[in-house]
Design a protein around this motif. Structure first.
Motif, short mmCIF file in Angstrom:
data_model
loop_
_atom_site.label_atom_id
_atom_site.label_comp_id
_atom_site.label_asym_id
_atom_site.label_seq_id
_atom_site.Cartn_x
_atom_site.Cartn_y
_atom_site.Cartn_z
N SER A 4 -18.37 -41.23 -23.54
CA SER A 4 -19.05 -40.25 -24.39
C SER A 4 -19.14 -40.73 -25.83
CB SER A 4 -18.32 -38.90 -24.31
OG SER A 4 -16.98 -39.03 -24.77
N ARG A 5 -18.10 -41.39 -26.31
CA ARG A 5 -18.14 -41.89 -27.68
C ARG A 5 -19.13 -43.04 -27.82
NH1 ARG A 5 -11.88 -41.91 -29.96
NH2 ARG A 5 -11.57 -39.63 -29.86
N ILE A 6 -19.20 -43.90 -26.81
CA ILE A 6 -20.19 -44.98 -26.85
C ILE A 6 -21.61 -44.41 -26.86
CG2 ILE A 6 -21.12 -46.94 -25.55
CD1 ILE A 6 -18.30 -47.49 -24.54
N ARG A 7 -21.83 -43.40 -26.05
CA ARG A 7 -23.15 -42.77 -26.02
C ARG A 7 -23.48 -42.14 -27.37
NH1 ARG A 7 -25.20 -37.68 -25.06
NH2 ARG A 7 -27.22 -37.60 -23.98
N ALA A 8 -22.52 -41.45 -27.96
CA ALA A 8 -22.75 -40.82 -29.26
C ALA A 8 -23.03 -41.87 -30.34
CB ALA A 8 -21.55 -39.97 -29.65
N PHE A 9 -22.32 -43.01 -30.27
CA PHE A 9 -22.53 -44.07 -31.25
C PHE A 9 -23.93 -44.67 -31.13
CE2 PHE A 9 -22.38 -48.64 -32.27
CZ PHE A 9 -22.02 -48.56 -33.61
N LEU A 10 -24.38 -44.94 -29.89
CA LEU A 10 -25.71 -45.50 -29.69
C LEU A 10 -26.81 -44.53 -30.14
CD1 LEU A 10 -25.24 -47.23 -26.21
CD2 LEU A 10 -25.25 -48.30 -28.49
N CYS A 11 -26.63 -43.25 -29.82
CA CYS A 11 -27.62 -42.26 -30.25
C CYS A 11 -27.69 -42.18 -31.78
CB CYS A 11 -27.27 -40.90 -29.66
SG CYS A 11 -27.45 -40.81 -27.86
N ALA A 12 -26.52 -42.25 -32.44
CA ALA A 12 -26.51 -42.20 -33.90
C ALA A 12 -27.21 -43.42 -34.50
CB ALA A 12 -25.07 -42.12 -34.41
N MET A 13 -27.01 -44.57 -33.88
CA MET A 13 -27.68 -45.78 -34.38
C MET A 13 -29.20 -45.66 -34.25
SD MET A 13 -25.48 -47.84 -35.62
CE MET A 13 -26.49 -49.30 -35.72
N VAL A 14 -29.68 -45.12 -33.13
CA VAL A 14 -31.12 -44.96 -32.96
C VAL A 14 -31.68 -43.99 -33.99
CG1 VAL A 14 -32.89 -44.10 -31.37
CG2 VAL A 14 -31.04 -45.54 -30.50
N VAL A 15 -30.98 -42.89 -34.21
CA VAL A 15 -31.46 -41.89 -35.17
C VAL A 15 -31.48 -42.47 -36.59
CG1 VAL A 15 -30.94 -39.66 -36.21
CG2 VAL A 15 -30.74 -39.96 -33.73
N VAL A 16 -30.47 -43.27 -36.92
CA VAL A 16 -30.40 -43.85 -38.26
C VAL A 16 -31.51 -44.87 -38.48
CG1 VAL A 16 -28.99 -45.30 -39.77
CG2 VAL A 16 -27.95 -43.39 -38.55
N MET A 17 -31.88 -45.59 -37.44
CA MET A 17 -32.90 -46.63 -37.58
C MET A 17 -34.31 -46.06 -37.71
SD MET A 17 -31.48 -49.42 -34.82
CE MET A 17 -32.97 -50.40 -34.99
N VAL A 18 -34.54 -44.82 -37.28
CA VAL A 18 -35.89 -44.25 -37.32
C VAL A 18 -36.45 -44.18 -38.73
CG1 VAL A 18 -37.26 -42.17 -36.86
CG2 VAL A 18 -35.64 -43.02 -35.14
N PRO A 19 -35.71 -43.66 -39.75
CA PRO A 19 -36.30 -43.53 -41.09
C PRO A 19 -36.20 -44.79 -41.95
CG PRO A 19 -34.15 -42.52 -41.08
CD PRO A 19 -34.38 -43.01 -39.69
N VAL A 20 -35.63 -45.89 -41.41
CA VAL A 20 -35.44 -47.10 -42.23
C VAL A 20 -36.76 -47.63 -42.81
CG1 VAL A 20 -34.74 -49.52 -42.14
CG2 VAL A 20 -33.29 -47.75 -41.13
N PRO A 21 -37.86 -47.69 -42.04
CA PRO A 21 -39.11 -48.21 -42.64
C PRO A 21 -39.61 -47.39 -43.83
CG PRO A 21 -39.27 -48.22 -40.26
CD PRO A 21 -38.02 -47.47 -40.59
N ALA A 22 -39.16 -46.14 -43.96
CA ALA A 22 -39.62 -45.31 -45.08
C ALA A 22 -39.14 -45.84 -46.42
CB ALA A 22 -39.17 -43.87 -44.90
N VAL A 23 -38.11 -46.72 -46.40
CA VAL A 23 -37.61 -47.29 -47.66
C VAL A 23 -38.70 -48.12 -48.35
CG1 VAL A 23 -35.87 -48.80 -48.66
CG2 VAL A 23 -35.26 -47.29 -46.76
N LEU A 24 -39.53 -48.80 -47.57
CA LEU A 24 -40.59 -49.64 -48.11
C LEU A 24 -41.91 -48.91 -48.24
CD1 LEU A 24 -39.82 -52.87 -46.03
CD2 LEU A 24 -38.95 -52.24 -48.31
N ALA A 25 -41.96 -47.63 -47.89
CA ALA A 25 -43.22 -46.87 -47.91
C ALA A 25 -43.25 -45.94 -49.11
CB ALA A 25 -43.36 -46.09 -46.61
N PRO A 26 -44.40 -45.41 -49.41
CA PRO A 26 -44.51 -44.43 -50.50
C PRO A 26 -43.71 -43.18 -50.19
CG PRO A 26 -46.66 -45.29 -49.91
CD PRO A 26 -45.72 -45.77 -48.87
N PRO A 27 -43.39 -42.36 -51.20
CA PRO A 27 -42.61 -41.15 -50.96
C PRO A 27 -43.26 -40.18 -49.97
CG PRO A 27 -42.67 -41.68 -53.29
CD PRO A 27 -43.62 -42.61 -52.63
N SER A 28 -44.58 -40.18 -49.91
CA SER A 28 -45.24 -39.26 -48.97
C SER A 28 -44.91 -39.58 -47.52
CB SER A 28 -46.75 -39.32 -49.19
OG SER A 28 -47.24 -40.63 -48.95
N ALA A 29 -44.54 -40.84 -47.26
CA ALA A 29 -44.22 -41.21 -45.88
C ALA A 29 -42.92 -40.58 -45.41
CB ALA A 29 -44.14 -42.72 -45.75
N LEU A 30 -42.08 -40.12 -46.34
CA LEU A 30 -40.82 -39.49 -45.94
C LEU A 30 -41.05 -38.23 -45.11
CD1 LEU A 30 -38.69 -39.86 -49.20
CD2 LEU A 30 -38.37 -41.05 -47.02
#
Length: 444
Positions: A4-30
């Motif tokens: 269960s902890r491994i599953r929670a860790f993998l899910c958290a990593m996927v969720v964290v990676m989703v907004p990463v490209p917004a760092v290089l995008a304009p604020p409206s992309a947030l």
């Protein structure tokens, strides 16, 4: 780490990676990045979580997704970047909602998610493209409908399997409760009734040491039998899933071979003599010759020849009929001086079980007949033998009648002379007609 902890860790990593490209995008992309991140988090998380249910999370994601379609004013390229992520998250959330939520919640929230995937997300992209056309929007919406239909269909199929499994478990639990209640009534209550009657008899008259010792032995034996039945039932309730399939049932199946012991215990403990009849009754022979020996006497067929040759359900039901009738004689006919028990294999291959006492039945002698099988009916409940003096009593004959009905038989109770009779006729399927088992009446 646990699974269960491994599953929670993998899910958290996927969720964290989703907004990463917004760092290089304009604020409206947030705006679109946050919508996709929220949808992915809701789709991968376990619900309920800290009071938030799956319905609440799915409803929030749906509202946010529709709001983004009206609020976002940025370029269509950023919509296309996070569109696949949000669409996959909404499809996964749609499957969970349709499968897990109650009926009306699954319909409302599932339909909202389906509309979001089919229309809102595609139009969010196509209407912001340069030179948007109606044909392009319709084509994209049409293509988005297929994954929604597939996910909803799979979720509905899994939901039907879950419902079927829940109903099967409920039926199994109900059947187990009925079996335990029947065993408690048939065996434990029978022995306890004998113990109570023995104790009451001991209070009415002084007994010599030998009689008191014999009384104590009978009470001890009845108590041990009751405890043995209780142990079997407790073991059945404690680990029903761990018992091997080949293991015999937790409660022993009694049959015709056990009737002599039952009648003997009744006579020894109840003070009412009981007799198990073993004389044959005449029946028509197809050959026209009477079934008799040269001296004109009809031979007796031992009980062992019939006992064990019938289906287990028939024999156990016959035993239950005798047990219930003898228990009722103890409770309601204490003044009876004789009880006659007989089991007859009738000419139509049915098994007829009869228990008759010679008097002392309390209550009105209303004849009551239960008829089983297709198109059968059920008359009024018995007016006697209902145990009105004991809270919770009176269900023995009712449950016994239902048990006989299930086998297609009939149960009749009513006055018989000055006494009372309980009579059951049980059809025997696939009856043998060979020389060893002719269609003649045999009384055990």
């Amino acid at each position: 780490m646990t699974r269960s902890r491994i599953r929670a860790f993998l899910c958290a990593m996927v969720v964290v990676m989703v907004p990463v490209p917004a760092v290089l995008a304009p604020p409206s992309a947030l705006v679109v990045a946050c919508s996709a991140t929220l949808a992915m988090a809701a789709a991968l998380s376990r619900w309920p979580y800290r009071g938030i249910t799956l319905a609440g999370a799915a409803g929030l994601v749906t509202v946010v997704s529709f709001a983004v379609a009206f609020v976002y004013q940025g370029r269509h390229q950023f919509v296309g970047l996070w569109l696949p992520v949000e669409m996959c998250a909404l499809l996964l959330l749609l499957g969970r909602v349709v499968r897990r939520l109650p009926g009306w919640q699954a319909a409302v929230i599932g339909a909202s998610l389906g509309v979001a995937v089919t229309f809102e997300l595609p139009l969010r992209l196509t209407l912001r493209m340069p030179n948007p056309t109606a044909e392009t929007s319709i084509l994209v919406c049409f293509m988005s409908f297929f994954p929604v239909a597939v996910v909803a269909g799979i979720a509905l199929y899994l939901r039907s399997l879950d419902d079927r499994r829940v109903r099967a478990v409920a039926r199994a639990r109900r059947a187990q409760r009925l079996d335990v209640a029947r065993d408690l009534h048939d065996f434990v209550a029978h022995e306890v009734t004998g113990i109570v009657l023995e104790a009451q008899a001991a209070q009415l008259a002084d007994q010599d040491p030998e009689g008191a010792r014999a009384l104590a032995v009978r009470i001890e034996e009845a108590g041990l039998r009751a405890l043995a039945s209780m142990d079997h039932m407790v073991s059945a309730l404690r680990d029903p899933d761990e018992r091997a399939a080949a293991e015999p049932p937790p409660t022993r199946m009694y049959g015709l071979a056990d009737l002599p012991d039952l009648v003997g215990r009744f006579s020894a403990t109840g003070g009412i003599p009981a007799e198990l009849q073993r004389a044959e009754e005449p029946a028509d022979d197809r050959s026209g010759a009477p079934d008799s020996d040269p001296n004109g006497e009809r031979p007796e067929k031992p009980a062992d020849e019939t006992a064990g040759t019938l289906p287990r359900e028939i024999e156990s039901t016959a035993y239950a009929v005798v047990l219930e009738a003898l228990t009722n004689v103890r409770r309601h006919a204490p003044s009876a001086t004789r009880v006659l028990v007989s089991t007859v294999r009738a000419a139509d291959s049915a098994l007829e079980v009869s228990v008759v006492d010679d008097g002392g039945v309390a209550g009105a002698g209303v004849l009551t007949v239960w008829r089983g099988g297709a198109g059968g009916d059920r008359r009024d409940r018995p007016q006697a033998l209902t145990g009105k003096d004991r809270p919770g009593g009176g269900t023995g004959l009712i449950s016994l009648a239902e048990r006989v009905e299930a086998l297609g038989g009939t149960l009749t109770t009513g006055r018989h002379g000055k006494g009372w009779q309980v009579r059951a006729v049980l059809p025997v399927p696939n009856a043998r007609t060979g020389p060893d088992s002719p269609s003649r009446a045999v009384t055990l």
